[in-house]
Design a protein around this motif. Sequence first.
Motif, mmCIF file in Angstrom:
data_model
loop_
_atom_site.group_PDB
_atom_site.id
_atom_site.type_symbol
_atom_site.label_atom_id
_atom_site.label_comp_id
_atom_site.label_asym_id
_atom_site.label_seq_id
_atom_site.Cartn_x
_atom_site.Cartn_y
_atom_site.Cartn_z
ATOM 1 N N TYR A 101 0.957 -1.161 0.024
ATOM 2 C CA TYR A 101 0.055 -0.151 0.064
ATOM 3 C C TYR A 101 0.832 1.300 0.110
ATOM 4 O O TYR A 101 1.558 1.329 0.840
ATOM 5 N N THR A 121 -12.118 3.036 -3.163
ATOM 6 C CA THR A 121 -12.666 3.550 -1.933
ATOM 7 C C THR A 121 -13.932 4.116 -1.891
ATOM 8 O O THR A 121 -14.949 4.239 -1.158
ATOM 9 N N GLU A 135 -7.419 7.718 -3.319
ATOM 10 C CA GLU A 135 -7.081 9.116 -2.911
ATOM 11 C C GLU A 135 -5.636 9.044 -3.319
ATOM 12 O O GLU A 135 -4.955 10.345 -3.545
ATOM 13 N N MET A 216 -2.631 11.551 6.187
ATOM 14 C CA MET A 216 -3.681 10.968 5.453
ATOM 15 C C MET A 216 -4.739 12.081 5.680
ATOM 16 O O MET A 216 -5.180 12.418 6.473
HETATM 17 C C1 V55 Z 1 -8.794 5.305 3.946
HETATM 18 C C2 V55 Z 1 -9.457 4.174 3.275
HETATM 19 C C3 V55 Z 1 -8.346 4.090 2.249
HETATM 20 C C4 V55 Z 1 -7.315 4.759 2.236
HETATM 21 C C5 V55 Z 1 -6.979 5.723 2.872
HETATM 22 O O1 V55 Z 1 -10.743 5.448 5.775
HETATM 23 C C6 V55 Z 1 -7.781 5.972 3.872
HETATM 24 C C7 V55 Z 1 -9.788 5.469 5.260
HETATM 25 C C8 V55 Z 1 -9.755 2.320 1.353
HETATM 26 O O2 V55 Z 1 -8.810 2.898 1.160
HETATM 27 O O3 V55 Z 1 -6.475 4.445 0.912
#
Ligand code: V55
Length: 490
Positions: A101, A121, A135, A216
Amino acid sequence: MTSFPDVPAFTGFNKPSRVEADVQDLNLRGTIPPELDGAFYRVQPEHQFPPKLGNDIAFNGDGMISMFRFKDGKVDYRQRWAKTDKWKLENAAGRAVFGAYRNPLTDDEEVKGKIRGTANTNAYIHGGRLYALKEDSPALVMDPASLETFGYTDFDGKMRGETFSAHPKTDPVTGNLCSFGYASKGVLTRDMTYYEIDRDGNLLFDIWFETPYYCMMHDFAITPDYALFTVMGMTSNWDRLKAGKPHFGFDTSLPSYLAVVPRKAGTSAEDIRWFTGPSCFTAHVMNAFQDGTKIHLDLPVAANNMMPFFPDINDAPFDPVAGATYLTRWTVDMAQNAEEYQSQRLSDMIGEFPRYDDRYCGQNYRYGWLVVIDPSQPVELKGGSAGGWVMNTLGMVDHQTGKEQKWWCGPVSSIQEPCFIPRSPDAAEGDGWIVMVCNRLEERGSELLLFEATNIEQGPIATIDIPVRLRFGLHGNWANAMDVPALEAA
Ligand code: V55
Ligand code: FE
């Protein structure tokens, strides 16, 4: 390599599914209101092949899109891969060639520089187009009727950043799609962009700025005048990636911030106000609105990290009590010079995956729904938990009366994010339904449940049997058929 690892993420209820499907007229109990005419789209991460590095987190699975088409009291089901560049390269190779990831250092040499996105997502409709979103990459465009993948878009070359959020918002006043990107100049960069896109898909303007530290930046909020961003200690750096650690780690020494960005072309970094607060964890937002010179932002907040798979940077053990999220209101007053945001807890339910009536995006609103972890209910995870968290209750908050409602899904089940469907385009706020996937862990099966939105405690008015087991899912959205020409034509 032919087999998936024998770990909870890929066994029991989480056994790989990887099924594309077309099933007409799903079996159901109860009644589907005949006026429902549209589709519910949702996405789950689903590894196409066993992970390159042996094990992996759900957040790194490939996007699999489900569509539930409601019409004439019936529900048809379609499911297709979001065929990202990564999916196609791996499909051609017959194995995983991308590694961990958000860590390009772990990829096979021949795919260096390729877009790593998984589109796992969100499945989002705007201007009649379907976007599958992750994202760390641009938006993937799909056909909203056939679920065929068209490919990534850079909005006719106007999107200059590398990434597009999985949580865009549609401003009900302008109809614009409001979105953003982080790590806009590449992996781990502090550069951010804010974008607005009109209903015809024209990118109208972008705003560039930098965050105080890389983090994030999963979701955001809008109001008529502002875009709001939360910065919190879920951070990373190249040393972590070189060491093969999980991309994100939580740093409790970092303060949180709330950025208030004027939503207009020409805004520069100096026009942005940054409010600070103590270390905390945030991911999703419910909604935000302006009240005179005040701005209110409602979001689940935890005192510490809520994601065990992105551990503490100093290896402190995961603390589920401090990681519990509670719906909280952050408030700032743009007429004052305060440096900090004010914070007030709105609910004592442990809740995440917040939703509301999207027609009230950025407006003062009354109702919210969320996935609740109710620790007072018994849990029997026969067949394994579907998500890692015991998401056993649908919750509703009424900001006007302060009353709450709950619906518990039972001891051997777990639920996914709810989605509100208005009864008609001009129905009152909250007048409509909630649609939600419920996993029956022991039966290894999934149901789609329909509730009267402001009376969830009476239980579902319809239960639709999904003929394919749906794994841990992220986000989904409803679209009226009248807003999606491709659906009307199909
Ligand atoms: C989140 C979910 C993601 C990600 C980064 O819920 C943050 C937060 C499903 O992928 O890549
Ligand atoms: Fe999300």
